[in-house]
Motif scaffolding. Sequence first.
Motif, short mmCIF file in Angstrom:
data_model
loop_
_atom_site.label_atom_id
_atom_site.label_comp_id
_atom_site.label_asym_id
_atom_site.label_seq_id
_atom_site.Cartn_x
_atom_site.Cartn_y
_atom_site.Cartn_z
N ASN A 216 45.78 -36.49 9.43
CA ASN A 216 46.87 -35.77 9.04
C ASN A 216 46.63 -34.21 9.10
OD1 ASN A 216 49.10 -34.56 7.78
ND2 ASN A 216 49.14 -35.91 6.04
N PRO A 217 47.14 -33.66 10.57
CA PRO A 217 47.00 -32.20 10.65
C PRO A 217 47.61 -31.31 9.73
CG PRO A 217 48.17 -33.39 12.56
CD PRO A 217 47.89 -34.37 11.62
N ALA A 218 48.79 -31.83 9.13
CA ALA A 218 49.59 -31.04 8.35
C ALA A 218 48.59 -30.73 7.07
CB ALA A 218 50.92 -31.75 8.11
N LYS A 219 47.59 -31.58 6.85
CA LYS A 219 46.94 -31.43 5.28
C LYS A 219 45.54 -31.05 6.10
CE LYS A 219 47.55 -33.29 1.86
NZ LYS A 219 47.67 -33.87 0.60
N GLU A 220 45.22 -30.49 7.13
CA GLU A 220 44.03 -30.01 7.35
C GLU A 220 44.05 -28.50 6.83
OE1 GLU A 220 40.45 -29.43 10.71
OE2 GLU A 220 42.38 -30.88 11.07
N SER A 221 42.91 -27.89 6.31
CA SER A 221 42.44 -26.81 5.97
C SER A 221 41.21 -26.32 6.30
CB SER A 221 42.80 -26.59 4.45
OG SER A 221 41.64 -27.22 3.69
N ALA A 222 41.06 -24.96 5.97
CA ALA A 222 39.68 -24.47 6.17
C ALA A 222 38.52 -25.14 5.61
CB ALA A 222 39.61 -23.10 5.86
N ASP A 223 39.09 -26.02 4.35
CA ASP A 223 38.03 -26.61 3.69
C ASP A 223 37.84 -28.15 3.79
OD1 ASP A 223 37.39 -24.18 2.31
OD2 ASP A 223 38.95 -24.47 0.86
N ALA A 224 38.95 -28.83 4.31
CA ALA A 224 39.14 -30.12 4.50
C ALA A 224 39.82 -30.59 5.49
CB ALA A 224 39.33 -30.69 3.04
N ARG A 225 39.60 -31.97 5.88
CA ARG A 225 40.65 -32.72 6.82
C ARG A 225 40.99 -33.95 5.98
NH1 ARG A 225 38.83 -33.38 13.06
NH2 ARG A 225 40.38 -34.54 13.75
N PHE A 226 42.11 -34.42 6.30
CA PHE A 226 42.77 -35.54 5.60
C PHE A 226 42.66 -36.71 6.64
CE2 PHE A 226 43.71 -33.08 1.95
CZ PHE A 226 44.09 -33.77 1.04
N THR A 227 42.66 -38.04 6.05
CA THR A 227 43.01 -39.22 6.87
C THR A 227 44.11 -39.72 5.97
OG1 THR A 227 40.69 -39.53 7.83
CG2 THR A 227 42.36 -41.42 7.58
N GLY A 228 45.31 -39.81 6.65
CA GLY A 228 46.46 -40.06 5.80
C GLY A 228 46.64 -38.87 4.87
N THR A 229 47.03 -39.13 3.44
CA THR A 229 47.29 -38.42 2.76
C THR A 229 46.48 -38.70 1.45
OG1 THR A 229 49.03 -39.86 1.58
CG2 THR A 229 49.74 -38.10 3.17
N ARG A 230 45.71 -39.56 1.52
CA ARG A 230 44.75 -39.62 0.03
C ARG A 230 43.24 -39.89 0.47
NH1 ARG A 230 48.07 -42.55 -4.12
NH2 ARG A 230 50.20 -42.69 -3.04
N ILE A 231 42.85 -39.46 1.72
CA ILE A 231 41.34 -39.34 1.73
C ILE A 231 41.05 -37.87 2.17
CG2 ILE A 231 39.15 -40.26 2.61
CD1 ILE A 231 40.78 -42.96 3.20
N GLU A 232 40.49 -37.19 1.42
CA GLU A 232 40.05 -35.80 2.06
C GLU A 232 38.79 -35.51 2.31
OE1 GLU A 232 41.02 -31.29 0.30
OE2 GLU A 232 40.60 -33.15 -1.19
N TRP A 233 38.43 -35.46 3.42
CA TRP A 233 36.90 -35.08 3.85
C TRP A 233 36.71 -33.77 3.91
CZ3 TRP A 233 34.76 -39.66 4.46
CH2 TRP A 233 35.75 -40.77 4.67
N MET A 234 35.97 -33.38 2.97
CA MET A 234 35.36 -32.07 2.68
C MET A 234 34.72 -31.48 3.94
SD MET A 234 37.14 -31.63 0.00
CE MET A 234 36.82 -29.96 -0.16
N LYS A 235 34.81 -30.32 4.58
CA LYS A 235 33.79 -29.66 5.56
C LYS A 235 32.54 -29.14 5.15
CE LYS A 235 37.91 -28.95 8.42
NZ LYS A 235 38.84 -27.89 9.04
N LYS A 236 32.40 -29.25 3.86
CA LYS A 236 31.02 -28.83 3.42
C LYS A 236 30.94 -29.28 1.83
CE LYS A 236 32.77 -24.42 1.58
NZ LYS A 236 32.78 -22.90 1.68
N PRO A 237 30.03 -29.45 1.18
CA PRO A 237 29.85 -30.05 -0.02
C PRO A 237 30.68 -29.12 -1.08
CG PRO A 237 27.72 -30.23 0.99
CD PRO A 237 28.50 -29.29 1.87
N GLY A 238 31.32 -29.90 -1.72
CA GLY A 238 32.20 -29.08 -2.67
C GLY A 238 31.93 -29.58 -4.01
N ARG A 239 32.71 -29.62 -5.01
CA ARG A 239 32.40 -30.01 -6.56
C ARG A 239 32.17 -31.43 -6.60
NH1 ARG A 239 34.31 -26.91 -10.91
NH2 ARG A 239 34.91 -24.86 -10.23
#
Length: 120
Positions: free
Chosen positions: A38-61
């Motif tokens: 989901n390119p609309a939900k990509e940010s500097a911190d994360a990339r989404f598959t669909g709308t419910r799985i957020e892959w963090m681009k670095k370890p977060g909380r």
Amino acid sequence: MAFTPDFEIVHLGVNCADEAQAAACAQKFECLFNLAVNPAKESADARFTGTRIEWMKKPGRGAHGHIALATADLPAARRYLEEKGFAFDDASAKYLPDGRVLVLYANEEIGGFAIHLMQK
């Protein structure tokens, strides 16, 4: 009548080592499970598959990542959880333009996952 929260799991955030791993994980899920990145939900911190799985681009909380739960009344849901002994990190709060809290992380992890509430 007691408040009954309307919690809804809105996404799972998975901590990845870096941007390359996040991209690889998102692409693997897209390929295997027919879930579009989901390119609309990509940010500097994360990339989404669909709308419910957020892959963090670095370890977060959270040791493994986080679980995001949305609710229609975040302040009331917070009070409900605090009455059960759950505490929140006020420094983690992100706000809507009108001053209401949009996102708030709990202090405690469950199963290696941070928990955050989101205002619907």
